[in-house]
Write a protein that holds these residues in place. Structure first.
Motif, PDB file in Angstrom:
ATOM      1  N   ASN A 700     -18.804 -11.824   4.177  1.00 23.58           N
ATOM      2  CA  ASN A 700     -17.351 -11.244   3.877  1.00 23.58           C
ATOM      3  C   ASN A 700     -17.466  -9.731   3.727  1.00 23.58           C
ATOM      4  O   ASN A 700     -16.664  -8.910   4.718  1.00 23.58           O
ATOM      5  CB  ASN A 700     -16.666 -11.829   2.678  1.00 23.58           C
ATOM      6  CG  ASN A 700     -16.174 -13.089   2.927  1.00 23.58           C
ATOM      7  OD1 ASN A 700     -16.014 -13.832   4.114  1.00 23.58           O
ATOM      8  ND2 ASN A 700     -16.045 -13.571   1.676  1.00 23.58           N
ATOM      9  N   HIS A 701     -18.173  -9.090   3.115  1.00 24.18           N
ATOM     10  CA  HIS A 701     -18.433  -7.774   2.884  1.00 24.18           C
ATOM     11  C   HIS A 701     -19.040  -7.320   4.291  1.00 24.18           C
ATOM     12  O   HIS A 701     -18.744  -5.844   4.514  1.00 24.18           O
ATOM     13  CB  HIS A 701     -19.347  -7.355   1.827  1.00 24.18           C
ATOM     14  CG  HIS A 701     -18.682  -7.264   0.427  1.00 24.18           C
ATOM     15  ND1 HIS A 701     -18.386  -8.845  -0.234  1.00 24.18           N
ATOM     16  CD2 HIS A 701     -18.135  -6.467  -0.422  1.00 24.18           C
ATOM     17  CE1 HIS A 701     -17.615  -8.454  -1.389  1.00 24.18           C
ATOM     18  NE2 HIS A 701     -17.540  -7.396  -1.380  1.00 24.18           N
ATOM     19  N   GLU A 704     -16.129  -6.677   6.611  1.00 25.64           N
ATOM     20  CA  GLU A 704     -15.074  -5.718   5.892  1.00 25.64           C
ATOM     21  C   GLU A 704     -15.736  -4.324   6.094  1.00 25.64           C
ATOM     22  O   GLU A 704     -15.097  -3.340   6.518  1.00 25.64           O
ATOM     23  CB  GLU A 704     -14.964  -6.033   4.169  1.00 25.64           C
ATOM     24  CG  GLU A 704     -14.056  -4.977   3.910  1.00 25.64           C
ATOM     25  CD  GLU A 704     -13.962  -4.998   2.079  1.00 25.64           C
ATOM     26  OE1 GLU A 704     -13.305  -4.162   1.495  1.00 25.64           O
ATOM     27  OE2 GLU A 704     -14.184  -6.363   1.575  1.00 25.64           O
ATOM     28  N   SER A 707     -15.396  -3.223   9.726  1.00 25.91           N
ATOM     29  CA  SER A 707     -13.974  -3.143  10.063  1.00 25.91           C
ATOM     30  C   SER A 707     -13.649  -1.350  10.073  1.00 25.91           C
ATOM     31  O   SER A 707     -12.441  -1.111  10.799  1.00 25.91           O
ATOM     32  CB  SER A 707     -13.087  -3.907   9.709  1.00 25.91           C
ATOM     33  OG  SER A 707     -13.005  -3.647   8.255  1.00 25.91           O
TER      34      SER A 707
END
Length: 739
Positions: A700-701, A704, A707
């Motif tokens: 997930n990180h 993130e 992005s």
């Protein structure tokens, strides 16, 4: 310091002297457009290639480096030659033992080659161009014709690379070659104007090293036993050698002698010369690289299993290779370049017992897609299996051809198909070839080799239902570590758990990369051809973005410092796990400008010295020599930093190129070595238990962080830096007020 007189243009007077009529007549080139009227360059006797470095402080000597090309303007019987660089104005003396004369076309060809490759190129050019008999026995003579020589001339027989000053000096006959430039004119020859050589040195002649130093880390192509190239009194000046003379009176004898000096046909030598002369020919043949290269395959061919050494002259013509002239080999028999048909022929006749570190078949099957398509390779191998005997053979010769050539070739073709299946992912890369292979085995192989055909069909069936390469993630029997309740807070995570799950994630992506993608990267860095490779490489950028965003997103100085310390510990653990890819991404992010300019944050970092130790690996000097040396010490599970290998692949493409109709296999060999080193750790997975919560947190990180645009990192870093300066001013004010 070099004498100033050497740098002044002086008149060079060459007095007529007796000469050998076999010496060539040097031609004086016309003055160039930039030459002043009345100026004529010095007469160039020949060009020479420097085999060794020559350093000297003598004012009359000309130092030079290995692989330089010099121009000789004067030769002394003492072995000192006066030479100069092309278009130079300094003439100095050089030892003839350190150089080798070049023909005019060879000198021009080598000047167009990069300096460090000239000696290799010279040896390669001479592999298939054996020197004329006159050159073999007369060092320094460049005439291509064969003359009748005087008896005293024949006594100077020596090695092709033997400098002329080592051999006994012979009387010179006739005028000096420089005197015959205008032999049809009644006027005296023009005297050249140019740099004049200094007086001949009286210093003793230096001896070259016994062995030439290797270039670029590869063994030198020069003879490693050069000491035997020097004539010995017991060999060239013995009474038995002078007693027997080799008479070359007719073309038949000349032709037969040239055949003898190529292959090691000692019986042919005995038919022409006395035993002592034959012995001399054996010495020459012993150092002939061309004979060693041309007949290496025949010497250890599977068609002659009962012979440890097979002379080419004893092999019937119908058993010889038909395309060997389309292959260029080095002195060890390794393919440098060649046509596709010749490479296929070598593939199907190469002995598995060859003394090669990496078999030619292994490198070819790993890189053939850069030469041809899988369908064409399959058709050529099938054609070799179904080949017909040569025409105009007797029935007995046809049976001999079948037993000694066809059957070994067919077995070799089947071995290649097995290697293609087991080691080079035929089913994964070309599944349609597997169907064609099955039909071929049932129709053509089963009647001849039923056992081998059955084994290959069983292998195809076994590989068809096996798990594809690089898609599994082994489950460790160890229990996963207990994760802390982090609540999406990085500082509450266990840095060991983060490092281990990063290693598992990186290795899973690394194991999916195929060698074909690495080879395709040489031509294109985007697209489906390199999709898995780019997915692995992009993780490096994602980890770096996560590191930088996790630091810059913290508003408190103490937390930013703690976050940096946390990532330094993760990098150290990644180094212990041999996850060099993640370690590299972390330390590159921590040393980026957007992080290093936070000076007040770094003042509170406690592990900065640990980061400095890791940053030594990231030094780009020497092609990331730190990473390369580190990888050489790793044997177990590892995820390497592949950026340097990808740079090597692109550099190899730029360094070598194919010629029309011929493929540079040396380029493919370098690619194979680079890709093999890059992917060799895929066979060693990590024995680390998988943790779903931590893995999800990491992924997930990573998404993130990736992005965010690069401008975000710069703007945020500027804002944090201004806040640190403002807080520093407030702190100073409070301290001044007594708080």
């Amino acid at each position: 310091m070099r004498s100033n007189s050497l740098r002044q243009p002086l008149r060079l007077n060459i007095e007529p002297s007796p000469r050998n009529p076999e010496l060539p007549i040097s031609k004086v080139s016309h003055c160039s457009a930039g030459t002043t009227p009345g100026y004529r360059p010095a007469i160039i006797i020949c060009s020479v290639l420097c085999l060794y470095d020559f350093d000297s402080d003598g004012p009359d000597l000309l130092p030079f480096r290995k692989s330089e090309i010099l121009e000789v303007v004067k030769q002394e019987k003492t072995g000192w030659w006066a030479a100069m660089r092309k278009n130079g104005d300094v003439v100095g003396w050089i030892p003839a033992a350190y150089v080798i004369p070049l023909a005019k076309d060879m000198a021009e060809r080598l000047r167009r080659v990069c300096e460090e490759s000239r000696i290799y190129e010279y040896e390669a050019e001479n592999l298939y161009n054996p020197a004329p008999v006159s050159q073999l026995h007369e060092p320094g003579v460049f005439s291509s014709s064969i003359h009748r020589r005087r008896p005293e001339d024949r006594r100077r027989a020596s090695s092709p690379l033997l400098p002329s000053h080592h051999a006994p000096q012979q009387p010179q006959y006739g005028p000096h070659p420089c005197e015959t430039l205008n032999h049809n004119s009644l006027a005296p020859p023009p005297q050249p104007i140019g740099p004049q050589p200094p007086p001949s040195p009286s210093a003793p002649m230096p001896q070259p090293p016994l062995q030439s130093a290797p270039l670029n880390g590869y063994p030198s192509l020069l003879p490693t036993d050069e000491v035997e190239y020097r004539p010995r009194a017991g060999l060239l000046s013995s009474r038995s050698l002078r007693r027997h003379q080799m008479t070359l009176d007719d073309n038949t004898t000349l032709s037969e002698l040239s055949m003898v000096l190529g292959p090691t046909d000692t019986r042919g030598t005995d038919r022409i010369a006395s035993p002592d002369i034959a012995c001399s020919s054996e010495v020459i043949s012993k150092h002939s690289h061309s004979s060693k290269v041309r007949h290496r395959n025949e010497s250890h061919d599977t068609r002659f299993p009962n012979s440890s050494f097979q002379l080419v002259g004893n092999i019937p013509r119908y058993l010889r290779s038909t395309h060997s002239d389309q292959l260029a080999l080095d002195c060890d028999g390794n393919v440098r370049s060649g046509t596709l048909v010749a490479m296929i022929e070598k593939l199907t006749t190469e002995s598995v017992a060859q003394d090669l570190s990496i078999p030619f078949s292994t490198m070819f099957l790993a890189t053939f897609r850069t030469i041809t398509t899988p369908d064409i390779l399959f058709e050529l191998l099938v054609e070799r299996f179904r080949m017909s005997p040569p025409k105009n053979l007797s029935p007995a010769n046809v049976e001999d051809w079948k037993s000694r050539y066809l059957l070994p070739t067919q077995k070799r073709v089947l071995d290649l198909f097995i290697a293609w299946l087991e080691q080079h992912q035929l089913l994964e890369e070309e599944p349609h070839i597997a169907r064609r292979l099955t039909d071929f085995l049932l129709s053509s192989v089963t009647p001849v080799f039923p056992g081998e055909a059955s084994d290959i069909l069983h292998k195809i069936e076994q590989l068809t239902f096996s798990v594809p390469h690089g898609t599994t993630l082994l489950v460790s029997p160890r229990k996963p570590r207990k994760s802390k309740a982090h609540k999406n807070d990085l500082l509450k995570m266990d840095y060991i758990d983060v490092a281990e799950q990063l290693a598992l994630l990186e290795f899973q992506l690394y194991a999916r990369v195929s060698s074909q993608e690495c080879l395709a990267y040489a031509k294109t860095q985007t697209g489906n051809e390199v999709a898995k490779l780019n997915a692995f490489c992009s993780t490096h950028d994602k980890v770096g973005a996560w590191v930088k965003s996790s630091i810059l997103s913290n508003g408190m100085l103490a937390k930013r410092a703690d976050t940096i310390d946390f990532w330094i510990k993760v990098a150290e653990k990644s180094r212990q796990l041999n996850n060099i890819a993640s370690m590299s991404a972390i330390i590159i992010a921590l040393s980026s400008v957007v992080i290093t300019q936070l000076h007040f944050t770094w003042a509170y970092v406690g592990r900065k010295s640990h980061l400095d130790v890791l940053l030594r690996f990231n030094d780009p000097s020497g092609g990331f020599a730190g990473y390369r040396n580190l990888l050489q010490t790793i044997e177990g599970p590892c995820v390497p930093f592949v950026g340097m290998f990808l740079a090597d692949i692109v550099r190899i493409r730029e360094q070598f190129s194919d010629s029309p109709g011929r493929f540079c296999f040396l380029q493919r060999q370098r690619w194979y070595e680079t890709v093999s080193t890059m992917l060799k750790y895929q066979k060693h997975p990590y024995d680390i238990p998988f943790s779903q919560p931590t893995s999800t947190f990491i992924q997930n990180h990573l998404e993130e962080g990736s992005s965010k645009e690069q401008t975000w990192f710069w703007k945020t870093s500027q804002q944090v830096q201004r806040l640190e300066l403002a807080h520093a001013d407030i702190r100073k004010g409070l301290e001044a007020a007594g708080f």
